[in-house]
Structures are given as structure tokens and as C-alpha cells.
Write a protein that holds these residues in place. Structure first.
Motif, short mmCIF file in Angstrom:
data_model
loop_
_atom_site.label_atom_id
_atom_site.label_comp_id
_atom_site.label_asym_id
_atom_site.label_seq_id
_atom_site.Cartn_x
_atom_site.Cartn_y
_atom_site.Cartn_z
N ALA A 1 9.57 -4.83 12.49
CA ALA A 1 10.71 -3.91 12.42
C ALA A 1 10.65 -3.22 11.07
CB ALA A 1 12.02 -4.66 12.59
N GLN A 2 11.36 -2.11 10.95
CA GLN A 2 11.34 -1.36 9.69
C GLN A 2 12.73 -1.27 9.07
OE1 GLN A 2 11.32 2.94 9.75
NE2 GLN A 2 11.02 2.96 11.97
N LEU A 3 12.75 -1.16 7.75
CA LEU A 3 13.98 -0.92 7.00
C LEU A 3 13.72 0.24 6.06
CD1 LEU A 3 15.58 -4.17 5.53
CD2 LEU A 3 16.37 -2.81 7.45
N SER A 4 14.44 1.34 6.29
CA SER A 4 14.36 2.46 5.36
C SER A 4 15.69 3.19 5.42
CB SER A 4 13.22 3.41 5.75
OG SER A 4 13.56 4.14 6.91
N GLY A 5 15.84 4.19 4.57
CA GLY A 5 17.11 4.91 4.51
C GLY A 5 17.46 5.61 5.82
N ASP A 6 16.47 5.81 6.70
CA ASP A 6 16.73 6.52 7.96
C ASP A 6 17.32 5.62 9.05
OD1 ASP A 6 15.72 8.76 6.84
OD2 ASP A 6 13.73 8.61 7.75
N VAL A 7 17.26 4.30 8.84
CA VAL A 7 17.72 3.38 9.89
C VAL A 7 19.23 3.21 9.78
CG1 VAL A 7 17.50 1.02 10.79
CG2 VAL A 7 15.50 2.17 9.83
N PRO A 8 19.99 3.43 10.89
CA PRO A 8 21.45 3.27 10.83
C PRO A 8 21.85 1.87 10.38
CG PRO A 8 20.75 4.13 12.97
CD PRO A 8 19.51 3.75 12.23
N ARG B 1 21.36 -5.92 12.02
CA ARG B 1 20.77 -6.67 13.14
C ARG B 1 19.32 -7.05 12.84
NH1 ARG B 1 22.70 -3.07 17.03
NH2 ARG B 1 20.58 -2.37 17.45
N THR B 2 18.58 -6.09 12.26
CA THR B 2 17.17 -6.33 11.92
C THR B 2 17.04 -7.47 10.91
OG1 THR B 2 16.58 -4.03 12.35
CG2 THR B 2 15.11 -5.26 10.91
N LEU B 3 17.88 -7.43 9.87
CA LEU B 3 17.82 -8.50 8.85
C LEU B 3 18.15 -9.86 9.44
CD1 LEU B 3 19.37 -6.81 5.69
CD2 LEU B 3 17.05 -7.68 5.93
N GLU B 4 19.15 -9.91 10.33
CA GLU B 4 19.50 -11.18 10.97
C GLU B 4 18.35 -11.69 11.83
OE1 GLU B 4 22.02 -13.31 10.41
OE2 GLU B 4 22.42 -11.86 8.82
N SER B 5 17.69 -10.79 12.58
CA SER B 5 16.56 -11.19 13.43
C SER B 5 15.41 -11.70 12.57
CB SER B 5 16.07 -10.00 14.27
OG SER B 5 17.07 -9.58 15.14
N PHE B 6 15.20 -11.05 11.42
CA PHE B 6 14.13 -11.49 10.50
C PHE B 6 14.48 -12.85 9.92
CE2 PHE B 6 11.93 -10.89 6.23
CZ PHE B 6 10.66 -11.08 6.74
N ARG B 7 15.74 -13.01 9.53
CA ARG B 7 16.21 -14.29 8.96
C ARG B 7 16.05 -15.43 9.96
NH1 ARG B 7 20.67 -12.44 6.84
NH2 ARG B 7 20.19 -12.54 4.63
N GLU B 8 16.30 -15.12 11.25
CA GLU B 8 16.24 -16.16 12.29
C GLU B 8 14.83 -16.35 12.86
OE1 GLU B 8 19.17 -14.78 15.03
OE2 GLU B 8 20.81 -15.02 13.57
N GLY B 9 13.86 -15.56 12.39
CA GLY B 9 12.48 -15.76 12.82
C GLY B 9 12.09 -15.02 14.08
N ARG B 10 12.96 -14.14 14.58
CA ARG B 10 12.60 -13.37 15.79
C ARG B 10 11.71 -12.19 15.44
NH1 ARG B 10 18.12 -14.08 16.79
NH2 ARG B 10 18.56 -11.86 16.53
N ILE B 11 11.71 -11.79 14.18
CA ILE B 11 10.81 -10.73 13.69
C ILE B 11 9.83 -11.36 12.70
CG2 ILE B 11 10.72 -8.67 12.21
CD1 ILE B 11 13.39 -7.82 13.52
N THR B 12 8.55 -11.08 12.89
CA THR B 12 7.50 -11.67 12.05
C THR B 12 7.27 -10.84 10.79
OG1 THR B 12 6.42 -12.52 14.03
CG2 THR B 12 5.08 -12.44 12.04
#
Length: 490
Positions: free
Chosen positions: A377-384, A390-401
Motif C-alpha cells: 500500500a502507499q502513503l503520500s499526500g495524495d491519499v485521502p 485504514r492503511t496504517l492499521e492494516s500495516f500495524r496488524e500485518g495485513r500489509i507487507t
């Protein structure tokens, strides 16, 4: 009377020099309105606040004024009381240790010590030990420290102590915070607010956060529902609320500017100036400013906004090098993606952060990884904003590698268990290198950073090595890490 209670010490300096030409008019209305509040008259508000008075019909308009202390009290005491009664300061035993400062060594309330105990912080980090020595006495402070050094807890503990020691005025509006924290990115605001909620758990103080990209009305409803004690916000969204008359800053007792260097880089300083003009003069508020670097611009701002500040510096080198094993691979730009893909898949890494300098690079890397079967997943200024959280939570929980980010989006992300940080492109600012690799090796664990030095960015290495105070060995990647990426057939 409020002014007298706010500051026990007298700061002799006049209002900031910048307040002389433009800022002067702005605090004037705030001061002029204070007597009206004391007299119990409704505060004149622009259109949006007009809705707050008809609350009489729907919720409770005048009753909350009269009942406010009584109504707030159950909410303030109901939660902490049962737990607080079971916990005693004697439950938090920390033996004195040579060269270490305990939280017990400061005069902190039982409620605050209870929360610190819950969080498992027996000893202060170096910046906490130094900053609290000054700020708990009411002094302004300027701190130089990277993320991950404990500076957030340092200023939050200071704020909570101040708000507990000075009782709030009997008459105040919902949108009048007593402490204000301004941070440059949405992720950092969310993180600070989360830490503030953990530390205020037993105090009855209310924490709110305002960030752009999230539902304005939802944030407004939370503001109208209860008094705001500690407000954490990005500059743009705070100005939105302030200009609509929903938030008034004339009762701010403590103001914190976090990552001032980043706010300069992102062009936020004009907005920050506008905000500061709405707060009491610097002689009547405590101001804390934190920055990863002390450039001339940062120090100039600090002079304008603080009075006789204590200056605390924590060296970044220790944060960067002691817990993070650093590698640099010399690789052609055309081979960088192959190297990234093979590193992640062959080593079966599960939580990796990849940094690139530009938003389009971030997007391209993430699209390729997803196409090739990696949960990315990506994190940049363009992402709402709602998607970023949601992305950070998924990364924290291991659903995003793999999380691919720009420096602005990656600043202030605190996620345990990030095993590797990969610099797909070397940053143009050496300080950003330290911030990036600081995402791994946190809380005493070890981590690994791997930087790809190509023909376009290898010239950044000498400045990074100079900042670190040591050379980083440049290696050629082994052949198996440069194998072609197998094409997935969907």
C-alpha cells in the motif's frame, strides 16, 4: 484573574516582534471578549456558532452553562474513579539508578503517574529528563530531537501537569482549548492525540484532534459535545475551525509546535503565524517548540514565539546507528525494482517500509508490487486521510507487507515490528535519512536499513555519512537478488 492563574512566573518580554505590525490587532478582540465571557453573555460567533445557542431547544444551551461544572464532573470522574481507587503510587516502584531519571523524581499527580505506570515507562528518555526539568517549572523550551526519542511524552506530561494545577475558568465555551499542539502531518497529529489519550486516561481531561481530509461535521460535533482541554491539529484544518468561529484560542495556556523544521519545509509558517496571533501574548502562555534541526530559520521563529527558552539538544546519531544495521547497495536505477522484489520475497519479510522521494515514484512502486503479488500500500499526500488511517492499521496488524511512503507521509509513524526500511531513492536532505531508518529498530529492538544508491542519487551519500559521523560500506548486490521478476498471470 485567569491571567494571574495561568502563569505563576512573570515573563518580562513583550509580545513577539512579529506581533508588532500585523499580529497586534488579532489578540485585541480576544481580550475584549473576555469580560463578556465572565459576565456570562453568549460569545459573538460567526454564522456556524449561531447554531450553538439554539442548543437550548435541542440539547442544552443555557443549562450547560449553569450545569457545565456539574455536568462535566460525572464524565470527568466516573471513568477514572473506580480504577484510581484500586491503584496506589506504592504500586509503581522504580529503584533509583545511576545516570537515569525516574518519573518519580518530578512532582507529577497520581493520575498522571497511574497512566505512565500503565504505559510501562519506568525511566525518562534523555529528552524527557531534560525538558521536564524546565517545563514543569513553567519555562518555555526549544528541543532538538528526532522522532522516537520520547519528545511527545515530554511535552504531553508537561501540558497535563499545567492543566491539572490551574483550574479551568467557571465560564468557558466548548471550542476554547487550554492547550494547543500543532503538527505538520495528519499521521503525526493522530499519533500525538493517541498518546495524549493514554496519558490523560485518569485525569478527566478531554483530547481532540483536527486534521484535513476527514469529515468536518463529525469533528465539529465532537467539539460541540464537550469542553476541549487539549487540541492537536494540522495548521490548515485548525484555521478552518478558527475562521468559522468554532474554535477560539484566547484561553491557550500551553502551545506546542512539533517538527518546526518540517513545517518550514512544507510552507506552513504563514498559517502558523495566523494561528499564533489568536493566542495570548507569549508572556502569558508557555510555548514549547521541537525540531529535528536547529537551522537559522527555526531559531528565528523560536525567538519570535518564545520567552527566555531553555534549549535542549539530543544528538540524533545515537538514535540512527545503535539499533539499526545499515547497508548500501550500489545498483543501476533500472535494477532497483528487481532488487526490492527479490529482497522481500526471497527473505519472506513481513513488515517493510520503502521510502521514495516523489509521490509518482511511490505510486509506481506500489502498483508494481501489487501487480507482482505482494500485499503493498502507499502513503503520500495524495491519499485521502480516512484511507491513510485504514492503511496504517492494516500495516500495524500485518495485513500489509510493504508500505511505500514519501518523507512527509512517513514522518512520525510509530509502528512496532518494522523489520526493514528500504531507501528506494536516497533522500536529498540527510536528516530525512535518519528519520527514515528510525522507523525500524524502535524501543530497543534491532532493525535493518538498506539503501539503493543509483547513478541519480549516490552523490547524496557523503552528506549522510557526515551527519552520521561514519562511513557506510557500499556493496554490490548478489546475483540472486537481481533475478528477473516472474510475471504473474491473472
Amino acid at each position: 484573574m485567569l491571567k494571574a492563574l495561568k502563569k505563576i512566573f512573570a515573563k518580562g518580554d513583550a509580545a513577539p516582534p512579529i506581533a508588532a505590525s500585523q499580529p497586534e490587532p488579532a489578540p485585541q478582540p480576544a481580550a475584549a471578549q473576555a469580560p463578556e465571557r465572565q459576565a456570562g453573555k453568549p460569545r459573538p460567533k460567526p454564522a456556524p456558532k449561531a447554531k450553538a445557542e439554539p442548543q437550548a431547544a435541542v440539547q442544552v444551551a443555557q443549562p450547560p452553562r449553569a450545569e457545565s461544572p456539574a455536568k462535566d464532573k460525572p464524565r470527568r470522574e466516573r471513568k477514572p474513579k473506580p480504577q484510581a481507587s484500586l491503584w496506589k503510587p506504592e504500586d509503581f516502584v522504580v529503584e533509583p539508578q545511576e545516570g537515569k531519571t525516574r518519573f518519580h523524581d518530578f512532582k507529577l499527580s497520581n493520575e498522571l503517574m497511574h497512566a505512565i505506570h500503565d504505559l510501562g515507562f519506568p525511566y525518562c528518555t534523555p529528552i524527557q529528563a531534560q525538558v521536564l526539568g524546565y517545563t514543569l517549572r513553567g519555562q518555555d523550551a526549544i528541543g532538538r530531537a528526532q522522532t522516537g526519542t520520547g519528545k511527545t511524552a515530554a511535552f504531553l506530561i508537561s501540558i497535563i501537569s499545567q492543566l491539572q494545577q490551574t483550574p479551568p475558568p467557571k465560564e468557558r465555551y466548548m471550542g476554547e482549548p487550554r492547550a494547543l499542539i500543532i503538527a505538520p502531518t495528519r499521521e503525526l497529529v493522530v499519533q500525538i492525540a493517541k498518546d495524549a489519550q493514554a496519558l490523560t486516561k485518569y485525569t478527566g481531561l478531554n483530547v481532540m484532534s483536527f486534521v484535513g481530509g476527514m469529515d468536518f461535521d463529525k469533528q465539529l460535533k465532537s467539539l460541540e459535545a464537550r469542553h476541549c482541554d487539549i487540541l492537536v491539529a494540522t495548521p490548515g484544518r485548525l484555521l478552518d475551525f478558527n475562521q468559522r468561529g468554532e474554535v477560539h484560542l484566547d484561553m491557550v495556556e500551553v502551545m506546542v509546535l512539533d517538527e518546526a523544521d518540517r513545517m518550514l519545509d512544507m510552507g506552513f509558517i504563514p498559517q502558523v503565524r495566523q494561528i499564533i496571533r489568536q493566542t495570548p501574548p507569549k508572556s502569558e502562555r508557555q510555548t514549547l517548540l521541537f525540531s529535528a534541526t536547529f537551522t537559522d530559520d527555526v531559531m528565528n521563529l523560536a525567538k519570535q514565539w518564545t520567552t527566555n527558552p531553555a534549549i535542549v539538544e539530543i544528538e540524533p546519531e545515537n538514535v540512527a546507528s545503535e539499533t539499526v544495521e545499515q547497508h548500501v547497495y550500489a545498483v543501476a536505477g533500472s535494477d532497483k525494482y528487481k532488487l526490492l522484489y527479490n529482497l522481500v520475497t526471497q527473505n519472506k519479510w513481513e513488515r517493510v517500509m520503502v521510502f521514495a522521494n516523489r509521490k509518482d515514484e511511490v505510486r509506481r512502486i506500489e502498483e508494481k508490487l501489487v501487480r507482482d503479488g505482494i500485499n503493498a500500500a502507499q502513503l503520500s499526500g495524495d491519499v485521502p486521510q480516512h484511507k491513510r488511517i485504514r492503511t496504517l492499521e492494516s500495516f500495524r496488524e500485518g495485513r500489509i507487507t510493504v508500505l511505500v511512503a514519501t518523507d512527509v507521509a512517513g514522518r512520525g509513524i510509530h509502528i512496532d515490528g518494522i523489520s526493514h526500511v528500504i531507501n528506494f531513492t536516497l533522500p536529498e536532505d540527510p536528516d530525512d535519512y535518519v528519520h527514515r531508518i528510525g522507523r525500524t529498530g524502535r524501543a530497543g529492538t534491532s532493525g535493518v536499513s538498506i539503501s539503493f544508491a543509483g547513478e541519480d542519487d549516490s552523490y547524496q551519500l557523503p552528506a549522510i555519512e557526515e551527519l552520521l559521523g561514519r562511513k557506510i560500506k557500499c556493496e554490490m548486490p548478489p546475483d540472486e537478488l537481481l533475478k528477473p521478476v516472474p510475471r504473474k498471470h491473472h
